[in-house]
Design a protein around this motif. Structure first.
Motif, PDB file in Angstrom:
ATOM      1  N   LEU A 223       3.009   8.877   8.178  1.00 17.49           N
ATOM      2  CA  LEU A 223       3.935   7.748   8.316  1.00 17.49           C
ATOM      3  C   LEU A 223       3.275   6.553   8.973  1.00 17.49           C
ATOM      4  CD1 LEU A 223       7.129   9.694   9.483  1.00 17.49           C
ATOM      5  CD2 LEU A 223       6.549   8.930   7.182  1.00 17.49           C
ATOM      6  N   GLU A 224       2.010   6.689   9.363  1.00 15.43           N
ATOM      7  CA  GLU A 224       1.283   5.604  10.023  1.00 15.43           C
ATOM      8  C   GLU A 224       0.331   4.959   9.020  1.00 15.43           C
ATOM      9  OE1 GLU A 224      -0.447   6.806  13.728  1.00 15.43           O
ATOM     10  OE2 GLU A 224       1.134   8.263  14.115  1.00 15.43           O
ATOM     11  N   PRO A 225       0.402   3.623   8.852  1.00 17.32           N
ATOM     12  CA  PRO A 225      -0.416   2.935   7.839  1.00 17.32           C
ATOM     13  C   PRO A 225      -1.906   3.200   7.974  1.00 17.32           C
ATOM     14  CG  PRO A 225       1.262   1.455   8.714  1.00 17.32           C
ATOM     15  CD  PRO A 225       1.299   2.690   9.558  1.00 17.32           C
ATOM     16  N   GLU A 226      -2.419   3.270   9.219  1.00 15.98           N
ATOM     17  CA  GLU A 226      -3.864   3.486   9.382  1.00 15.98           C
ATOM     18  C   GLU A 226      -4.296   4.852   8.865  1.00 15.98           C
ATOM     19  OE1 GLU A 226      -1.980   4.086  13.542  1.00 15.98           O
ATOM     20  OE2 GLU A 226      -1.709   2.856  11.748  1.00 15.98           O
ATOM     21  N   MET A 227      -3.393   5.830   8.932  1.00 13.61           N
ATOM     22  CA  MET A 227      -3.718   7.140   8.390  1.00 13.61           C
ATOM     23  C   MET A 227      -3.807   7.088   6.869  1.00 13.61           C
ATOM     24  SD  MET A 227      -4.414   9.964   9.874  1.00 13.61           S
ATOM     25  CE  MET A 227      -3.775  11.116   8.669  1.00 13.61           C
ATOM     26  N   LEU A 228      -2.875   6.392   6.237  1.00 16.87           N
ATOM     27  CA  LEU A 228      -2.887   6.307   4.776  1.00 16.87           C
ATOM     28  C   LEU A 228      -4.129   5.598   4.268  1.00 16.87           C
ATOM     29  CD1 LEU A 228       0.843   5.544   3.949  1.00 16.87           C
ATOM     30  CD2 LEU A 228      -0.416   7.649   3.598  1.00 16.87           C
TER      31      LEU A 228
ATOM     32  N   ALA B 182       6.875  -0.493   7.625  1.00 19.15           N
ATOM     33  CA  ALA B 182       5.466  -0.856   7.807  1.00 19.15           C
ATOM     34  C   ALA B 182       4.541   0.044   6.995  1.00 19.15           C
ATOM     35  CB  ALA B 182       5.092  -0.777   9.286  1.00 19.15           C
ATOM     36  N   THR B 183       5.010   1.230   6.638  1.00 25.25           N
ATOM     37  CA  THR B 183       4.172   2.199   5.921  1.00 25.25           C
ATOM     38  C   THR B 183       4.399   2.170   4.422  1.00 25.25           C
ATOM     39  OG1 THR B 183       4.345   3.614   7.874  1.00 25.25           O
ATOM     40  CG2 THR B 183       3.486   4.641   5.899  1.00 25.25           C
ATOM     41  N   LYS B 184       5.541   1.643   3.989  1.00 22.32           N
ATOM     42  CA  LYS B 184       5.903   1.767   2.577  1.00 22.32           C
ATOM     43  C   LYS B 184       4.900   1.099   1.644  1.00 22.32           C
ATOM     44  CE  LYS B 184      10.844   2.594   3.068  1.00 22.32           C
ATOM     45  NZ  LYS B 184      12.217   2.089   2.861  1.00 22.32           N
ATOM     46  N   GLU B 185       4.404  -0.074   2.010  1.00 21.74           N
ATOM     47  CA  GLU B 185       3.446  -0.750   1.144  1.00 21.74           C
ATOM     48  C   GLU B 185       2.144   0.026   1.046  1.00 21.74           C
ATOM     49  OE1 GLU B 185       3.697  -3.296  -1.018  1.00 21.74           O
ATOM     50  OE2 GLU B 185       5.825  -3.009  -0.560  1.00 21.74           O
ATOM     51  N   ALA B 186       1.692   0.571   2.184  1.00 24.95           N
ATOM     52  CA  ALA B 186       0.474   1.384   2.166  1.00 24.95           C
ATOM     53  C   ALA B 186       0.677   2.631   1.311  1.00 24.95           C
ATOM     54  CB  ALA B 186       0.070   1.767   3.585  1.00 24.95           C
ATOM     55  N   ALA B 187       1.849   3.246   1.433  1.00 29.65           N
ATOM     56  CA  ALA B 187       2.149   4.435   0.634  1.00 29.65           C
ATOM     57  C   ALA B 187       2.201   4.080  -0.841  1.00 29.65           C
ATOM     58  CB  ALA B 187       3.477   5.037   1.081  1.00 29.65           C
ATOM     59  N   ARG B 188       2.788   2.953  -1.155  1.00 25.86           N
ATOM     60  CA  ARG B 188       2.877   2.531  -2.561  1.00 25.86           C
ATOM     61  C   ARG B 188       1.479   2.291  -3.141  1.00 25.86           C
ATOM     62  NH1 ARG B 188       7.441   1.044  -5.195  1.00 25.86           N
ATOM     63  NH2 ARG B 188       7.151  -0.020  -7.184  1.00 25.86           N
ATOM     64  N   ALA B 189       0.588   1.737  -2.330  1.00 29.51           N
ATOM     65  CA  ALA B 189      -0.785   1.505  -2.792  1.00 29.51           C
ATOM     66  C   ALA B 189      -1.491   2.826  -3.079  1.00 29.51           C
ATOM     67  CB  ALA B 189      -1.555   0.697  -1.745  1.00 29.51           C
ATOM     68  N   VAL B 190      -1.269   3.830  -2.227  1.00 38.42           N
ATOM     69  CA  VAL B 190      -1.864   5.153  -2.452  1.00 38.42           C
ATOM     70  C   VAL B 190      -1.330   5.742  -3.758  1.00 38.42           C
ATOM     71  CG1 VAL B 190      -1.947   7.540  -1.625  1.00 38.42           C
ATOM     72  CG2 VAL B 190      -2.315   5.650  -0.029  1.00 38.42           C
ATOM     73  N   VAL B 191      -0.026   5.673  -3.949  1.00 33.88           N
ATOM     74  CA  VAL B 191       0.589   6.228  -5.158  1.00 33.88           C
ATOM     75  C   VAL B 191       0.064   5.508  -6.401  1.00 33.88           C
ATOM     76  CG1 VAL B 191       2.767   6.546  -6.397  1.00 33.88           C
ATOM     77  CG2 VAL B 191       2.652   7.005  -3.946  1.00 33.88           C
TER      78      VAL B 191
END
Length: 391
Positions: free
Chosen positions: A109-114, A137-146
């Motif tokens: 759930l932390e952007p730096e981890m993603l 704050a994490t959703k955009e990073a998660a979307r980029a990973v997906v």
């Protein structure tokens, strides 16, 4: 072999055994230095038994301990270490093991981890299960990973899938009394090679092979009905990608439906499989009967429809009614296929009794790898026997 060469071979065997066994040098008498020591530390942090966990390390809740600490920075450093010393495929396995063994889900759930993790299908499944727990704050990073994973999968499967299925569509519209402008000359020549006339240096065709008028319209309807219970995470990812590829083919009318105890039609999102995935809600119950009822309402041309149910068949609804509905769909002429999993993991846990009952109805049920799926679809479109994975 000289003594130095023999000694070098022994040292190499001891080194490998030391890396395999872990622990200290007592068992093999071989100490590790440099990169070997760092590899050993990275593996020990994940796999060392609790009795051997380093002092001060955070211990997991399961039978094994952890040497990664409880903070995102220490996990990020560990991820950096394994990416430095192992190939991407191994990194993905270690990463998945870390998430499962050490309960690191909350750290995702932390952007730096993603930003530190190696994107893969299993990671996408984990992120999707987090769902509404994910902070903005994490959703955009998660979307980029997906998106990274989805685009990679699309590159791998799109061309092979479209070529196989388009070929199947063309072959399924062939007729033996075509109009002149509908004749498939290469197929006609191949079908009449035995009628070659050496004296005239020509072929006298006994039959013509050509295409029917529907070749340029919507030829088949495809409905993907996907179980979004937690155990089906990887299957949801692959099915969403294949759904987008199928939807891009004008000869097909593709619908995509996901379900748990409720049913959601995501067909309008098929232009972007990332939108499809973020429209799912992994982890709920399962009502296959309700999902099939909805899919049945979408069927307007039963003989030209292929319904793919992706589910482990653990029905939480009314099982007998579900089987009656499946029988009704088959009796109307629709091709109904159950994929117990659409993933690389092989045979999943599934309800064997329900799978057998569906097979008896003429609705085969088997696990399918992503590599095999295009062949399964092509066979279903042509109405020929389905390819099955090797036992």
């Amino acid at each position: 072999m000289s003594g130095s060469e023999s000694g070098g071979a022994v040292d190499e065997r001891l080194r490998r055994w030391r890396l395999v066994l872990g622990g200290d040098a007592d068992g093999t008498g071989y100490g590790l230095t440099g990169d070997d020591a760092r590899i050993d530390q990275a593996l020990a942090a994940l796999y060392r038994p609790e009795s051997q966990a380093p002092r001060g390390s955070r211990r997991g809740n399961g039978p094994r301990g952890a040497g990664l600490g409880a903070s995102a920075p220490s996990v990020a450093r560990w991820l950096g270490d394994i990416r430095e010393h192992f190939p991407a495929g191994v990194v993905q396995i270690l990463q998945q093991d870390a998430i499962e063994r050490l309960d690191l889900t909350r750290l995702l759930l932390e952007p730096e981890m993603l930003a530190a993790v190696e994107p893969d299908v299993h990671l996408v499944g984990t992120l999707l299960t987090l769902g509404k727990l994910m902070p903005e704050a994490t959703k955009e990073a998660a979307r980029a990973v997906v998106r990274t994973v989805v685009e990679d999968l699309e590159r791998r499967v799109a061309q092979h899938t479209t070529s196989l299925i388009q070929g199947a569509l063309d072959r399924s519209t062939r007729i033996n009394r075509p109009r002149p402008h509908d004749i498939d000359w290469p197929a006609t020549i191949r079908a009449n090679l035995r009628h070659y006339q050496p004296e005239q240096h020509t072929i006298v065709p006994e039959r013509l092979v050509g295409y029917g008028r529907r070749r340029h319209g919507v030829h088949k309807d495809v409905i993907l009905c996907i179980d979004q219970s937690g155990s089906m995470a990887a299957s949801v990812v692959y099915a969403s990608v294949f759904g987008a590829v199928l939807a891009s083919m004008r000869s097909l009318r593709t619908s995509l439906v996901v379900f748990d105890t409720s049913v959601v039609d995501l067909t309008d999102r098929l232009s972007d499989p990332v939108d499809v995935l973020f429209g799912t809600r992994l982890g709920g119950g399962t009502d296959i009967n309700r999902a099939l009822a909805y899919c049945q309402s979408l069927i307007t041309r039963p003989a030209d429809t292929v319904l793919i149910l992706v589910s482990d068949l653990y029905e939480g609804g009314v099982r007998d009614e579900m089987l009656r509905r499946a029988a009704s769909i088959r009796a109307a002429g629709t091709s109904l296929i159950t994929l117990l999993a659409l993933s690389d993991e092989g045979a999943p846990a599934y309800d064997h009794r329900t799978a057998a009952a569906l097979s008896t109805l003429g609705a085969p049920a088997f696990a399918c790898t992503p590599d095999l799926f295009p062949e399964v679809m092509a066979a279903a479109i042509q109405g020929r026997p389905l390819p099955r994975p090797e036992p």
